[in-house]
Design an enzyme around this catalytic site. Structure first.
Site, mmCIF file in Angstrom:
data_model
loop_
_atom_site.group_PDB
_atom_site.id
_atom_site.type_symbol
_atom_site.label_atom_id
_atom_site.label_comp_id
_atom_site.label_asym_id
_atom_site.label_seq_id
_atom_site.Cartn_x
_atom_site.Cartn_y
_atom_site.Cartn_z
ATOM 1 N N HIS A 143 1.740 4.535 -2.770
ATOM 2 C CA HIS A 143 1.722 5.932 -2.580
ATOM 3 C C HIS A 143 3.307 6.375 -2.875
ATOM 4 O O HIS A 143 3.492 7.279 -3.680
ATOM 5 C CB HIS A 143 1.960 6.317 -1.075
ATOM 6 C CG HIS A 143 0.264 6.435 -0.613
ATOM 7 N ND1 HIS A 143 -0.525 7.158 -1.013
ATOM 8 C CD2 HIS A 143 -0.281 5.525 0.415
ATOM 9 C CE1 HIS A 143 -1.689 6.939 -0.343
ATOM 10 N NE2 HIS A 143 -1.730 5.986 0.503
ATOM 11 N N GLU B 61 -4.462 8.020 -2.731
ATOM 12 C CA GLU B 61 -4.954 6.749 -2.201
ATOM 13 C C GLU B 61 -5.387 5.908 -3.221
ATOM 14 O O GLU B 61 -5.024 4.410 -3.081
ATOM 15 C CB GLU B 61 -6.282 7.062 -1.103
ATOM 16 C CG GLU B 61 -6.529 5.814 -0.220
ATOM 17 C CD GLU B 61 -5.837 5.309 0.622
ATOM 18 O OE1 GLU B 61 -4.767 5.949 0.961
ATOM 19 O OE2 GLU B 61 -6.014 4.474 1.355
ATOM 20 N N HIS C 87 1.062 -1.172 0.102
ATOM 21 C CA HIS C 87 -0.011 -0.031 0.250
ATOM 22 C C HIS C 87 1.138 1.149 -0.094
ATOM 23 O O HIS C 87 0.826 2.035 -0.906
ATOM 24 C CB HIS C 87 -0.901 0.112 1.196
ATOM 25 C CG HIS C 87 -1.835 1.339 1.397
ATOM 26 N ND1 HIS C 87 -3.207 1.131 1.165
ATOM 27 C CD2 HIS C 87 -1.485 2.522 1.885
ATOM 28 C CE1 HIS C 87 -3.625 2.459 1.253
ATOM 29 N NE2 HIS C 87 -2.744 3.216 1.817
ATOM 30 N N GLU C 88 1.658 1.317 0.970
ATOM 31 C CA GLU C 88 2.710 2.588 1.026
ATOM 32 C C GLU C 88 3.471 2.604 -0.226
ATOM 33 O O GLU C 88 3.876 3.656 -0.645
ATOM 34 C CB GLU C 88 3.316 2.631 2.323
ATOM 35 C CG GLU C 88 2.648 2.419 3.735
ATOM 36 C CD GLU C 88 1.448 3.649 3.776
ATOM 37 O OE1 GLU C 88 1.913 4.833 3.181
ATOM 38 O OE2 GLU C 88 0.636 3.536 4.402
HETATM 39 MG MG MG Z 1 -2.905 5.468 2.179
#
Ligand code: MG
Length: 489
Positions: free
Chosen positions: A267, A293, A263-264
């Site tokens: 980003h 996001e 997830h990160e």
């Molecule tokens: Mg996030």
């Protein structure tokens, strides 16, 4: 020299902006240090330093001669990037000039105290300890909305702070379509609610080696990227060649740390693929919270939890985590994709997740207009959880007190999580065949496509304009509904 910014007034603005950028660069790094390596007692003086830097950059932003330059540029003939610079700076100037310093200070003090009160309230599962603070925060949020101005609904002013141009009308349209579809998918889907792997313990060392191995396989260049540890995972972009993520090793249920790393990483990839010629300018940033996001959710869910990814990464996972020898790739796929209506948002699977956001969205909107009272919140919360997910919190800690956001004054932020999921599914749809390359652990095509469609522009365009330009439409819940239906029904 870079040809992106040619207009002389824009060049003058960017020259002056460098000071603001440097101040923010410093405080971002200081904040990263707070979350990672600073000894706990350093916080007192560090907070003062960060607050002072923020005052300084506010002073530069609201300097009349700087504002005059931005206004001058606005009347000139500009290219898209230059217009983006003016647009982003005007938003900052608006916020910093329309909200009186006294109100800004009151917000800072109130939210600092509220965060402390919230922690205690959550620990004791006692909403009344937090209630007066939240009442104050709602009142201050109302004042912010009034000062900023809005059309139709005060919540629009707050939504716009996190997702430029996003309105109550947009959100109502999305949730009124999403909620019944999700309810139907939740009721009909067949994924098991549990996997035995949830209870398996792991050592930090091998898990860390696995995560680094997976991120390297996905193409992350550790000369421009690093992974550290913090209590809450996050990503920080300090520039095109210095992007950092953090994860948390809990020692059990390894999918939690694996998917927060992916997830990160999503980003981080956005930050790493911003066009370098935009560096140190106001548009070297994501287009919005929702778009940012979407990049993390795309890699986490659409790619990371897909069968081809799980099967292709299985040998790497098994190499580091010996206990996986007892499990097949399809056991892993199930483990990564269990579905169960649960009380805690951050633990929710991708099917039930947006129901949690729908609950918060409705309550925030009604609190802001005073249609519901803060004192009625715990009961309304429990009723909504029952209505949307068919479950009932047994106390306020696992109900209305679970999230830190309201104590920090972030009213209007939650909906961007759902936008992230919507846009992630749109991205997945339009990526089409590029997703097939994941099965061979090839990511370059997908990454180049993401760079072209989204990343390279930074904040040149507002989020709706970017989506229309790249995909021909803005936030459309159909893609998410179709994706979830295909995967889970
Ligand atoms: Mg996030």
């Amino acid at each position: 020299m870079h040809m992106v910014f040619e207009n002389p007034t824009i060049r003058e603005i960017l020259d002056r902006y460098k000071q603001i950028w440097a101040l923010r660069h410093a405080s971002a790094l200081m904040d990263w240090d707070v979350q990672t390596y600073m000894p706990p007692q350093g916080i007192e003086h560090r907070s003062i330093a960060i607050a002072q830097l923020s005052l300084l950059s506010q002073k530069f932003i609201t300097d009349p001669s700087f504002i005059a330059l931005v206004e001058k540029a606005e009347g000139a003939e500009l290219n898209d990037y230059e217009r983006g610079v003016v647009r982003v700076l005007k938003r900052e100037i608006k916020y910093n000039t329309k909200i009186p310093p006294k109100l800004l200070e009151e917000i800072t003090v109130t939210t600092q105290e509220a965060t402390v009160a919230w922690r205690e309230a959550r620990e004791k599962s006692n909403f009344s300890l937090f209630r007066p603070r939240l009442e104050k925060i709602i009142e201050l949020s109302r004042q912010v909305a009034e000062k900023l101005g809005y059309e139709k609904h005060p919540y629009n002013a707050l939504l716009d702070l996190y997702e430029e141009g996003f309105t109550v009308a947009d959100a109502d349209a999305i949730f009124s379509k999403l909620v019944p579809s999700l309810r139907s998918i939740i009721n009909r889907q067949k994924m098991p609610p549990h996997s035995p792997l949830e209870d398996v313990k792991y050592e930090r060392g091998p898990a860390e080696a696995m995560i680094n191995d997976i991120l390297r396989t996905m193409g992350y260049d550790f000369n421009r990227f690093r992974v550290d540890v913090s209590p809450h995972p996050f990503t920080i972009g300090l520039g095109p060649r210095d992007v950092r993520i953090t994860v948390r090793y809990e020692g059990i249920d390894f999918k939690r740390v694996l998917f927060s790393a992916i997830h990160e990483g999503g980003h981080a990839l956005y930050e790493l693929q911003l066009d370098e010629s935009l560096a140190m300018t106001p548009i070297f940033d994501g287009a919005s919270m929702g778009i940012h996001e979407s990049q993390s959710r795309f890699w986490e869910n659409i790619v990371g939890r897909s069968k081809p990814f799980v099967e292709a990464m299985y040998p790497i996972m098994k190499k580091h985590l010996g206990f996986l020898n007892a499990y097949s790739p399809s056991d892993l796929y199930i483990y990564f994709n269990t579905v169960k209506p649960s009380l805690i948002r951050v633990d929710a699977d991708e099917v039930t997740y947006n129901m949690h956001i729908a609950v918060r969205y409705e309550l925030e909107k009604l609190m802001l207009t005073g249609e519901i009272k803060v004192s009625d919140l715990p009961e309304l919360w429990n009723r909504k959880m029952e209505e949307y997910l068919g479950i009932h919190p047994s106390n306020d800690a696992e109900g209305v007190l679970q999230d830190i956001h309201w104590s920090q004054g972030s009213i209007g932020y939650f909906p961007t999580y759902t936008l992230g999921n919507l846009v992630a599914a749109m991205v997945g749809h339009f990526a089409g065949k590029l997703l097939d390359e994941v099965a061979e652990l090839k990511f370059d095509g997908l990454k180049a496509w993401l760079r072209e469609k989204i990343h390279r522009y930074g904040a040149t365009y507002d989020p709706k304009t970017l989506l229309k330009k790249s995909f021909g439409e803005s936030y459309n819940p159909d893609y998410l509904i179709n994706y979830l239906s295909r995967k889970y029904l």
